[in-house]
Write a protein that holds these residues in place. Structure first.
Motif, PDB file in Angstrom:
ATOM      1  N   MET A 127       1.952  -4.517  44.934  1.00 41.49           N
ATOM      2  CA  MET A 127       1.973  -3.205  44.355  1.00 41.49           C
ATOM      3  C   MET A 127       1.289  -3.196  42.988  1.00 41.49           C
ATOM      4  SD  MET A 127       3.076  -0.220  44.968  1.00 41.49           S
ATOM      5  CE  MET A 127       3.525   1.279  44.218  1.00 41.49           C
ATOM      6  N   VAL A 128       1.608  -4.160  42.168  1.00 41.73           N
ATOM      7  CA  VAL A 128       1.019  -4.229  40.828  1.00 41.73           C
ATOM      8  C   VAL A 128      -0.482  -4.461  40.926  1.00 41.73           C
ATOM      9  CG1 VAL A 128       0.994  -5.520  38.672  1.00 41.73           C
ATOM     10  CG2 VAL A 128       3.152  -5.025  39.773  1.00 41.73           C
ATOM     11  N   GLY A 129      -0.891  -5.306  41.854  1.00 32.53           N
ATOM     12  CA  GLY A 129      -2.320  -5.580  42.025  1.00 32.53           C
ATOM     13  C   GLY A 129      -3.098  -4.343  42.421  1.00 32.53           C
ATOM     14  N   ALA A 130      -2.528  -3.519  43.272  1.00 34.22           N
ATOM     15  CA  ALA A 130      -3.207  -2.285  43.687  1.00 34.22           C
ATOM     16  C   ALA A 130      -3.342  -1.331  42.511  1.00 34.22           C
ATOM     17  CB  ALA A 130      -2.435  -1.625  44.820  1.00 34.22           C
ATOM     18  N   LEU A 131      -2.337  -1.246  41.684  1.00 34.01           N
ATOM     19  CA  LEU A 131      -2.412  -0.386  40.511  1.00 34.01           C
ATOM     20  C   LEU A 131      -3.442  -0.903  39.511  1.00 34.01           C
ATOM     21  CD1 LEU A 131       1.386   0.344  39.968  1.00 34.01           C
ATOM     22  CD2 LEU A 131      -0.349   1.913  40.840  1.00 34.01           C
ATOM     23  N   MET A 132      -3.556  -2.213  39.390  1.00 33.75           N
ATOM     24  CA  MET A 132      -4.538  -2.786  38.473  1.00 33.75           C
ATOM     25  C   MET A 132      -5.964  -2.580  38.995  1.00 33.75           C
ATOM     26  SD  MET A 132      -2.534  -6.249  37.384  1.00 33.75           S
ATOM     27  CE  MET A 132      -3.842  -6.907  36.404  1.00 33.75           C
ATOM     28  N   CYS A 133      -6.148  -2.637  40.290  1.00 36.40           N
ATOM     29  CA  CYS A 133      -7.482  -2.472  40.872  1.00 36.40           C
ATOM     30  C   CYS A 133      -7.992  -1.047  40.749  1.00 36.40           C
ATOM     31  CB  CYS A 133      -7.483  -2.905  42.331  1.00 36.40           C
ATOM     32  SG  CYS A 133      -7.371  -4.683  42.525  1.00 36.40           S
ATOM     33  N   ALA A 134      -7.119  -0.089  40.566  1.00 36.92           N
ATOM     34  CA  ALA A 134      -7.554   1.301  40.413  1.00 36.92           C
ATOM     35  C   ALA A 134      -8.430   1.479  39.179  1.00 36.92           C
ATOM     36  CB  ALA A 134      -6.343   2.214  40.328  1.00 36.92           C
ATOM     37  N   ASN A 135      -8.267   0.638  38.173  1.00 29.91           N
ATOM     38  CA  ASN A 135      -9.038   0.750  36.932  1.00 29.91           C
ATOM     39  C   ASN A 135     -10.385   0.033  36.981  1.00 29.91           C
ATOM     40  OD1 ASN A 135      -7.099   2.305  35.565  1.00 29.91           O
ATOM     41  ND2 ASN A 135      -5.903   0.470  35.153  1.00 29.91           N
ATOM     42  N   LEU A 136     -10.689  -0.648  38.065  1.00 29.04           N
ATOM     43  CA  LEU A 136     -11.968  -1.362  38.148  1.00 29.04           C
ATOM     44  C   LEU A 136     -13.169  -0.419  38.141  1.00 29.04           C
ATOM     45  CD1 LEU A 136     -11.160  -4.191  40.713  1.00 29.04           C
ATOM     46  CD2 LEU A 136     -11.488  -4.397  38.248  1.00 29.04           C
ATOM     47  N   SER A 137     -12.983   0.822  38.510  1.00 27.08           N
ATOM     48  CA  SER A 137     -14.093   1.776  38.513  1.00 27.08           C
ATOM     49  C   SER A 137     -14.490   2.186  37.100  1.00 27.08           C
ATOM     50  CB  SER A 137     -13.727   3.017  39.314  1.00 27.08           C
ATOM     51  OG  SER A 137     -12.652   3.694  38.697  1.00 27.08           O
ATOM     52  N   GLN A 138     -13.658   1.937  36.117  1.00 28.41           N
ATOM     53  CA  GLN A 138     -13.941   2.331  34.741  1.00 28.41           C
ATOM     54  C   GLN A 138     -14.651   1.242  33.945  1.00 28.41           C
ATOM     55  OE1 GLN A 138     -10.257   3.623  33.064  1.00 28.41           O
ATOM     56  NE2 GLN A 138      -9.969   5.236  34.579  1.00 28.41           N
ATOM     57  N   ILE A 139     -14.935   0.118  34.549  1.00 31.55           N
ATOM     58  CA  ILE A 139     -15.605  -0.986  33.863  1.00 31.55           C
ATOM     59  C   ILE A 139     -17.092  -0.680  33.748  1.00 31.55           C
ATOM     60  CG2 ILE A 139     -16.202  -3.441  34.029  1.00 31.55           C
ATOM     61  CD1 ILE A 139     -13.519  -3.809  35.465  1.00 31.55           C
ATOM     62  N   LYS A 140     -17.690  -1.067  32.642  1.00 30.56           N
ATOM     63  CA  LYS A 140     -19.128  -0.878  32.432  1.00 30.56           C
ATOM     64  C   LYS A 140     -19.868  -1.963  33.221  1.00 30.56           C
ATOM     65  CE  LYS A 140     -18.384   0.717  27.739  1.00 30.56           C
ATOM     66  NZ  LYS A 140     -18.620   0.419  26.327  1.00 30.56           N
ATOM     67  N   TRP A 141     -20.097  -1.718  34.500  1.00 35.32           N
ATOM     68  CA  TRP A 141     -20.678  -2.737  35.378  1.00 35.32           C
ATOM     69  C   TRP A 141     -22.134  -3.020  35.053  1.00 35.32           C
ATOM     70  CZ3 TRP A 141     -17.551  -5.851  37.673  1.00 35.32           C
ATOM     71  CH2 TRP A 141     -16.302  -5.416  38.083  1.00 35.32           C
ATOM     72  N   LEU A 142     -22.809  -2.145  34.316  1.00 39.68           N
ATOM     73  CA  LEU A 142     -24.211  -2.372  33.978  1.00 39.68           C
ATOM     74  C   LEU A 142     -24.386  -3.205  32.714  1.00 39.68           C
ATOM     75  CD1 LEU A 142     -25.625   1.167  34.815  1.00 39.68           C
ATOM     76  CD2 LEU A 142     -25.704  -0.904  36.194  1.00 39.68           C
ATOM     77  N   ASP A 143     -23.310  -3.452  31.999  1.00 40.48           N
ATOM     78  CA  ASP A 143     -23.345  -4.305  30.817  1.00 40.48           C
ATOM     79  C   ASP A 143     -22.928  -5.707  31.238  1.00 40.48           C
ATOM     80  OD1 ASP A 143     -23.291  -5.439  28.333  1.00 40.48           O
ATOM     81  OD2 ASP A 143     -21.659  -4.218  27.557  1.00 40.48           O
ATOM     82  N   PRO A 144     -23.806  -6.707  31.070  1.00 40.69           N
ATOM     83  CA  PRO A 144     -23.484  -8.061  31.565  1.00 40.69           C
ATOM     84  C   PRO A 144     -22.203  -8.642  30.976  1.00 40.69           C
ATOM     85  CG  PRO A 144     -25.767  -7.957  30.835  1.00 40.69           C
ATOM     86  CD  PRO A 144     -25.139  -6.652  30.481  1.00 40.69           C
ATOM     87  N   ALA A 145     -21.957  -8.431  29.700  1.00 38.02           N
ATOM     88  CA  ALA A 145     -20.757  -9.013  29.090  1.00 38.02           C
ATOM     89  C   ALA A 145     -19.488  -8.422  29.700  1.00 38.02           C
ATOM     90  CB  ALA A 145     -20.767  -8.786  27.577  1.00 38.02           C
ATOM     91  N   HIS A 146     -19.476  -7.129  29.900  1.00 39.22           N
ATOM     92  CA  HIS A 146     -18.302  -6.486  30.471  1.00 39.22           C
ATOM     93  C   HIS A 146     -18.144  -6.838  31.951  1.00 39.22           C
ATOM     94  CE1 HIS A 146     -17.156  -3.847  27.109  1.00 39.22           C
ATOM     95  NE2 HIS A 146     -18.449  -3.877  26.819  1.00 39.22           N
ATOM     96  N   ALA A 147     -19.247  -6.814  32.679  1.00 41.49           N
ATOM     97  CA  ALA A 147     -19.182  -7.064  34.122  1.00 41.49           C
ATOM     98  C   ALA A 147     -18.743  -8.502  34.429  1.00 41.49           C
ATOM     99  CB  ALA A 147     -20.528  -6.784  34.761  1.00 41.49           C
ATOM    100  N   ILE A 148     -19.328  -9.462  33.735  1.00 41.97           N
ATOM    101  CA  ILE A 148     -19.020 -10.874  34.011  1.00 41.97           C
ATOM    102  C   ILE A 148     -17.586 -11.201  33.600  1.00 41.97           C
ATOM    103  CG2 ILE A 148     -19.619 -13.249  33.423  1.00 41.97           C
ATOM    104  CD1 ILE A 148     -22.550 -12.255  33.183  1.00 41.97           C
ATOM    105  N   SER A 149     -17.170 -10.727  32.425  1.00 43.42           N
ATOM    106  CA  SER A 149     -15.804 -11.038  31.987  1.00 43.42           C
ATOM    107  C   SER A 149     -14.770 -10.318  32.852  1.00 43.42           C
ATOM    108  CB  SER A 149     -15.615 -10.680  30.516  1.00 43.42           C
ATOM    109  OG  SER A 149     -15.828  -9.307  30.301  1.00 43.42           O
ATOM    110  N   ALA A 150     -15.060  -9.106  33.300  1.00 43.52           N
ATOM    111  CA  ALA A 150     -14.128  -8.403  34.195  1.00 43.52           C
ATOM    112  C   ALA A 150     -14.033  -9.113  35.540  1.00 43.52           C
ATOM    113  CB  ALA A 150     -14.578  -6.956  34.397  1.00 43.52           C
TER     114      ALA A 150
END
Length: 94
Positions: free
Chosen positions: A1-24
């Motif tokens: 349950m907790v994992g599903a709630l945490m995965c909901a925020n993955l769409s808000q990550i700056k996937w085009l920025d290498p530092a943010h994408a790689i660390s996420a």
């Protein structure tokens, strides 16, 4: 349950920025492999800091920071920010 709630925020990550994408990505992978949310967060934060330091050193050496933005995305980023309405109103009065 907790994992599903945490995965909901993955769409808000700056996937085009290498530092943010790689660390996420590293954070998401480390959590289930170590069975610890804390270890995943620590790994992600340390890796983000290491990438920021690496990119800063690259700019000192004259190498441009890599990015994954397309031409259209760069054009949108380089547009001047809009002037707040209050400033426009004050300039019109004078």
């Amino acid at each position: 349950m907790v994992g599903a709630l945490m995965c909901a925020n993955l769409s808000q990550i700056k996937w085009l920025d290498p530092a943010h994408a790689i660390s996420a990505f590293l954070t998401v992978i480390i959590m289930p492999l170590t069975y610890s949310i804390a270890y995943g967060l620590i790994a992600g934060m340390l890796f983000w800091y290491a990438l920021q330091l690496t990119f800063k050193l690259m700019t000192v050496l004259g190498v441009e920071k890599p990015d994954f933005y397309t031409f259209e995305d760069k054009a949108v980023k380089e547009v001047e920010p809009e002037v707040p309405k209050e400033e426009v109103f004050e300039k019109d009065i004078e």
